[in-house]
Design a protein around this motif. Structure first.
Motif, short mmCIF file in Angstrom:
data_model
loop_
_atom_site.label_atom_id
_atom_site.label_comp_id
_atom_site.label_asym_id
_atom_site.label_seq_id
_atom_site.Cartn_x
_atom_site.Cartn_y
_atom_site.Cartn_z
N ASP D 121 0.80 -1.28 -0.02
CA ASP D 121 0.19 0.12 0.14
C ASP D 121 0.67 1.35 -0.50
OD1 ASP D 121 -2.54 -1.64 0.27
OD2 ASP D 121 -2.34 -1.16 2.12
N ASN D 122 1.28 1.09 0.96
CA ASN D 122 2.81 2.88 1.05
C ASN D 122 3.84 2.88 -0.22
OD1 ASN D 122 1.37 3.73 3.35
ND2 ASN D 122 1.87 2.25 4.82
N LEU D 123 4.01 1.17 -0.42
CA LEU D 123 4.66 1.70 -1.62
C LEU D 123 4.46 2.02 -2.82
CD1 LEU D 123 7.49 0.84 -2.69
CD2 LEU D 123 6.41 -1.75 -3.61
N SER D 124 3.33 2.19 -2.80
CA SER D 124 2.10 2.31 -4.47
C SER D 124 2.27 4.19 -4.66
CB SER D 124 0.87 1.98 -3.89
OG SER D 124 0.32 2.55 -2.55
N HIS D 125 2.81 4.95 -3.50
CA HIS D 125 2.38 6.22 -3.45
C HIS D 125 4.41 6.30 -2.28
CE1 HIS D 125 2.53 6.39 1.23
NE2 HIS D 125 1.42 5.54 1.31
N ALA D 126 4.97 6.01 -2.27
CA ALA D 126 6.79 6.18 -1.90
C ALA D 126 6.91 7.17 -2.84
CB ALA D 126 7.00 5.46 -1.66
N VAL D 127 7.73 8.54 -2.77
CA VAL D 127 8.25 9.06 -3.06
C VAL D 127 10.17 9.00 -3.74
CG1 VAL D 127 8.98 11.73 -4.25
CG2 VAL D 127 6.58 10.73 -3.65
N TYR D 128 11.00 8.29 -4.37
CA TYR D 128 11.95 8.63 -4.68
C TYR D 128 12.04 9.26 -5.85
CZ TYR D 128 16.46 6.06 -6.32
OH TYR D 128 17.50 5.45 -6.54
N SER D 129 13.19 10.26 -4.86
CA SER D 129 13.53 11.74 -4.85
C SER D 129 14.79 11.73 -4.86
CB SER D 129 13.00 12.38 -3.77
OG SER D 129 13.38 13.73 -3.83
N ILE D 130 15.53 12.49 -5.62
CA ILE D 130 17.14 13.06 -6.29
C ILE D 130 16.75 14.91 -6.39
CG2 ILE D 130 19.59 13.35 -7.00
CD1 ILE D 130 19.19 10.24 -7.91
N PRO D 131 16.74 15.77 -5.56
CA PRO D 131 16.15 16.46 -5.95
C PRO D 131 16.43 17.43 -6.79
CG PRO D 131 16.73 16.99 -3.40
CD PRO D 131 17.07 15.08 -4.71
N GLU D 132 17.71 16.95 -7.73
CA GLU D 132 17.41 17.96 -9.05
C GLU D 132 17.57 16.97 -9.74
OE1 GLU D 132 20.10 16.82 -6.61
OE2 GLU D 132 21.25 19.29 -5.86
N LEU D 133 16.82 15.78 -9.84
CA LEU D 133 16.69 15.07 -10.55
C LEU D 133 14.70 15.05 -10.77
CD1 LEU D 133 19.38 11.73 -11.27
CD2 LEU D 133 19.54 14.27 -12.17
N HIS D 134 14.64 14.73 -9.91
CA HIS D 134 13.30 14.62 -9.69
C HIS D 134 12.50 15.88 -9.32
CE1 HIS D 134 14.25 10.70 -9.10
NE2 HIS D 134 14.30 11.08 -10.26
N GLY D 135 13.11 16.80 -9.20
CA GLY D 135 12.47 17.92 -8.49
C GLY D 135 11.88 18.60 -7.42
N LYS D 136 10.30 18.95 -7.31
CA LYS D 136 10.25 18.83 -6.28
C LYS D 136 8.98 18.23 -5.66
CE LYS D 136 11.55 23.54 -4.83
NZ LYS D 136 12.65 23.42 -4.16
N ARG D 137 8.94 16.47 -6.44
CA ARG D 137 7.80 16.00 -6.32
C ARG D 137 7.86 15.32 -4.94
NH1 ARG D 137 10.47 10.27 -8.51
NH2 ARG D 137 10.33 10.82 -10.51
N ALA D 138 8.94 15.93 -3.97
CA ALA D 138 9.33 14.97 -2.49
C ALA D 138 7.68 15.95 -1.97
CB ALA D 138 10.30 15.31 -2.02
N GLU D 139 7.80 17.63 -2.40
CA GLU D 139 7.12 18.39 -1.55
C GLU D 139 5.42 17.10 -1.18
OE1 GLU D 139 6.94 22.25 -3.48
OE2 GLU D 139 5.50 22.72 -2.25
N GLY D 140 4.88 17.40 0.17
CA GLY D 140 4.17 17.40 0.93
C GLY D 140 3.51 15.68 0.56
N ALA D 141 4.81 14.64 0.27
CA ALA D 141 4.56 13.87 0.10
C ALA D 141 4.69 12.98 1.87
CB ALA D 141 5.93 12.49 -0.09
N LYS D 142 4.09 12.25 1.90
CA LYS D 142 4.31 10.64 3.08
C LYS D 142 5.43 10.05 3.37
CE LYS D 142 -0.76 11.33 2.93
NZ LYS D 142 -2.10 10.64 2.35
N LEU D 143 5.63 9.51 2.44
CA LEU D 143 7.06 8.40 2.56
C LEU D 143 7.14 8.51 1.57
CD1 LEU D 143 8.17 5.57 3.86
CD2 LEU D 143 6.33 4.62 1.90
N ILE D 144 9.42 9.24 2.16
CA ILE D 144 10.42 8.90 0.83
C ILE D 144 10.74 8.01 1.05
CG2 ILE D 144 12.33 10.35 0.61
CD1 ILE D 144 10.03 12.53 0.29
N ALA D 145 11.34 7.19 -0.25
CA ALA D 145 12.26 6.63 -0.72
C ALA D 145 13.98 7.25 -0.87
CB ALA D 145 11.89 5.31 -2.21
N ASN D 146 14.13 7.13 0.33
CA ASN D 146 15.66 8.18 -0.14
C ASN D 146 16.33 7.12 -0.90
OD1 ASN D 146 17.06 11.27 0.84
ND2 ASN D 146 18.67 9.31 0.93
N PRO D 147 16.81 7.41 -1.66
CA PRO D 147 17.81 6.40 -2.92
C PRO D 147 18.58 5.93 -1.98
CG PRO D 147 17.37 8.80 -4.09
CD PRO D 147 16.84 8.63 -2.24
#
Lengths: 337, 337, 337, 337
Positions: D121-147
């Motif tokens: 369930d949570n895998l489906s909305h987890a946000v993978y983020s390297i800020p320079e490559l993925h922009g602001k997609r982490a904003e407002g996320a509930k779960l960050i998958a840190n690379p």
């Protein structure tokens, strides 16, 4: 000269490895048997650097089989296991060179720092030997108690001065060691990240080698030598530098005294400046130096902790034990640059 | 609080770099001027790690211009050049924190180990300061003589015990240092291949820091302190561990005594076991420990040789000098793991 | 067998030291002459690790005297000086093994990367030799051009696959080297503080060894091999690991192919997993490994940069040159642990 | 701005330590809770370098209590434990930044390399983020998958070129890492003696990070990216250098392209020469460089594996997640010299 068949029990660790490296090119000793606790492997599986160089089988320790194959055995085992193994080997008539602490100390000192001694009979005739300090006493021995690394470096720095220092004043030993002295077992202490770019003292005063230094320094001068022992762990693989600090009671010239003391010894080099451990790496050399500052004595000895501090001294002792030239098969060319 | 414009002269070396790293985030000091002998470069060209972090111009040293821009100047220059520069700056009314040896010693001691002193006027009022040992004496000073690294570590280990040790017996200082203490200039001594997997003592007894230790230890106890100083070079970039060995004349509890002595000091940490230099890396902390063995004292102090041994102590002194809180802008978070 | 008198010119550096270490126990070669630019010293003054082991005089280079004493000479000199010296020695009828780059390349390639070639006559008959790749071509040669370290490691990884890779696609060589490869002269690059806890690539693509790889890889396959060469400087004293990345054009099994290629070679060890440089330290071994991922080839070779990458390969070549067994006096026991 | 209470679960390891070091001086995040599996200790007992700097209690992990105290939690746990913990925290409405691999991959990729996924369930909305490559997609996320560390360095070197390279040809990634990447648990692999003066590749091609690179590189270019991944273990505590080797399909200028791609990014520095890992040590910087040789692309990225490769990128993601400036509390001053 007739070859002598020898074995190594406890071939997995660093000192076992060093023994293998020397024995495979020794002119008289013929390495015919290697064993460790588990067996079922080979020397080069345990030590991949030896692939194609020594691919001998490593068997599970077996006293009976050792006795069938060998005349002389090196034990590179943890303390306690060592005496349990030595006992059986000696009963079969084998000669034993033990690299552990099991036969180095009096029963009293041993039991205060290690555990109950289980082989007092053999303890009574075990020969503790640093060749330059104890002469040929290893000749004909049945059991050699090979000295500890910190102890070897310390005694070689200290011995020339035992008659010249005030034993009622503190004697400090600041002994710096490479990481291999801690053995091959993984632990937090030897984690690369803990060691790298760091230095720290450990087990100060209470280190087991302090007692060994005191017992054998006292024996050398027939006095009572007390030391304050401060070992430190240096970010390097091998090498040991013992610095001895004491109070002189006469006006001796320390360097001249050291030179006279070690005159003609093939594995001691008197340096004109403080020695570098790297100069002794991979060899049996002890590089020594001493000076004074008023009545303050500074005496140093640099060795390779695995060689002169363990395996090459064991081999030199084995040579002497068997009536051979002390220098046979002992490395003199350092791992430099 | 009003910003204070500061400069660094001698920004090319390691201690200059450490000063830059701290000053760019100091809450009061405003780094406005950097200079070295050649000029015509930038901080980040000299120290590429600071690209995008500090790209200030580096100018050729110019006393006039320094005086126009700065109220306070840090000198990270070789000895002799330092006093030649300080003299001019002080004449212009600037405050100076000198990291060299030029104002640390009496004329007699200085000239015995360095060269002729060219600025005796300022030497007479220069303030030598390890804040925990010298209190607020830096406050209001015009010129700080910032202590040497081996000296700082040694005095911080030794100072609590000056009234408890027998000064007529030898005091040994075995001080282990990382390679950055040798400076940035290439030489055979700092070649990676010479340093790696090696340890050796150097300049023993005759090291310039021995005199600095003796002069300032004597001043602290109003007695005559002689030390036998034995530094060693450890294969690590930064870090210093001074081990002091002396003879106690009373039955003090060294650890308790040390605790009382440094009670409440923000940059001293009493350790319950021998300190690791790595724990202080990148900080101004001095981690201390002491114990005894009979009447033998073992006292230790671990510091970062570039920080507490040079730049962060200089900044703490500058803070005090200017009436600021000693701790302003001084790093406390170590470079670990 | 009759002893052969040999000399080393350029004995001050690391490769000169390695030659001494091997030659003093070589069964046929008799080291009778050592020289460097200044002379008036001894081997053990230059290399204190050899005190008591090799105290030979080191003389100022003298062609005449070399010719009187030696039959064969190793040159461990900088490029340019090497050819100037070799020329004279060859004119006197001596055999020369040159460890520099002076005879490794075609005139065109040499002059593009080094300087004008001053000894084209001898360049024309110089023999470039990695024994496993070039067979016995060194036998009877008058002048050996001993290969570079990066080149040896790269060619030994690459050679088995030259017929199996698509030469029209990029071939990448990522070669990691220890610091001793940079030589003994102090510089900012080899300062301990620059190297420790750091890794960086240097001279990428434009490194002189790239040309040497291309010329000799092309010769091996009679094709045109281009490589993109990326060396990196690793914080270790010795050791080199070349990783070759290329595109396979067939469905070969890389490990099986490598095994067949090096079958029976005494100084090549096929590893079942990526090799560790430390396993080859102090020896002439090349430890190789290869695998594929789709059509991507990964081939590796680990060597000791000073031994197989210079001095022990030079000695193997000298053995072959003189009609001796290639393995005589060549170390096989690694500097471990 | 209002403080945000945060916690760290898994504070014993290196990445937990790095999080503590940053959070104790973060201007908005307020570190109120630290936990590990055992509890009953303090941060400074686990990490003695922080004595006197952060002496917070460390409790046994307790979801309920975490939820009472924190708004946001960093998980520095092993994979599997991480998802088991995250699940509970997310159910309580907490924000989670997970430093493990548990939410980085598709279910299929995850289960092929790790274990059964227990929180789809949570895998489906987890946000993978390297800020320079993925922009602001982490904003407002509930779960960050840190690379992962190797993945971050590789993608930052590779991303600018995804449209310029021939994806049908092999892409090689030779990624060099310091030892801290292997974690704090003792093992034969991280024994000082195994690591020191050695380099070796490990887990080549089959490393778990290879899949993570492929999945996220493919996502970035909406294509299918395959890489041949070859990591190596370098004798250094921290630092990572990814070298990407690929075939260009156009005549782009790699350095200019990289410059345009990262223009204005506060934590990317374009170097004019190959980067040194040491320049990024202790910071969130990614130092990048690229060049070509014919159609061969060489692109590099140097990072600190524990910071940009884990903890500081996690903090940057947390900043973005909470609507804060990405750069808040993120270190920029390197651990040099």
């Amino acid at each position: 000269m007739k070859a002598i068949n020898v074995g190594i029990i406890g071939v997995s660790g660093y000192t076992g490895l060093e023994l293998v490296k020397m024995l495979i090119s020794h002119p008289i000793f013929n390495l015919v048997y290697c064993a460790n606790t588990e067996g079922a492997t080979t020397v080069s599986d345990l030590h991949p650097a030896l692939m194609g160089v020594c691919d001998l089988n490593v068997e599970k320790v077996d006293i009976e089989r050792t006795a069938q194959l060998c005349e002389l055995v090196f034990l590179a085992l943890p303390h306690k296991t060592a005496m349990q193994t030595a006992k059986g080997l000696l009963a079969k008539g084998l000669k034993v060179v033990d690299l552990s602490a099991d036969y180095r100390l009096s029963q009293e000192n041993y039991e205060a720092f290690y555990c109950e001694h289980e082989d007092l009979d053999n303890l009574s005739h075990a020969v503790y030997s640093i060749p330059e300090l104890h002469g040929k006493r290893a000749e004909g021995a049945k059991l050699i108690a090979n000295p500890g690394c910190h102890v070897t470096a310390t005694l070689m720095a200290l011995a020339p001065f035992l008659d010249h220092i005030d034993l009622s004043q503190p004697i400090f030993v600041d002994s710096k060691t490479g990481v291999s002295g801690a053995g091959k077992s993984p632990s937090a202490t030897v984690h690369y990240v803990s060691v790298n770019d760091n230095i720290n003292c450990y087990n100060i005063i209470k280190h087991r080698h302090a007692t060994e230094i005191e017992q054998h320094a006292s024996a050398l001068c027939d006095g009572s030598v007390k030391v304050t022992f401060v070992p430190s762990l240096v970010p390097m693989t091998r090498g040991m530098l013992a610095c001895v600090y004491a109070t002189l009671k006469d006006d001796c010239d320390p360097l001249a005294l050291m030179e006279a003391f070690y005159n003609g010894k093939p594995f001691v080099r008197l340096r004109k400046a403080p020695p570098h451990t790297k100069m002794t790496s991979g060899t049996n050399f002890a590089d020594v130096y001493a000076t004074r500052h008023g009545n303050a004595l500074v005496a140093m000895c640099a060795i390779d902790n695995l060689m002169r501090g363990a395996s090459s001294q064991a081999l030199a002792n084995a040579n002497i034990m068997m009536g051979l030239d002390e220098t046979l098969g002992i490395p003199r060319i350092a791992y430099v640059p």
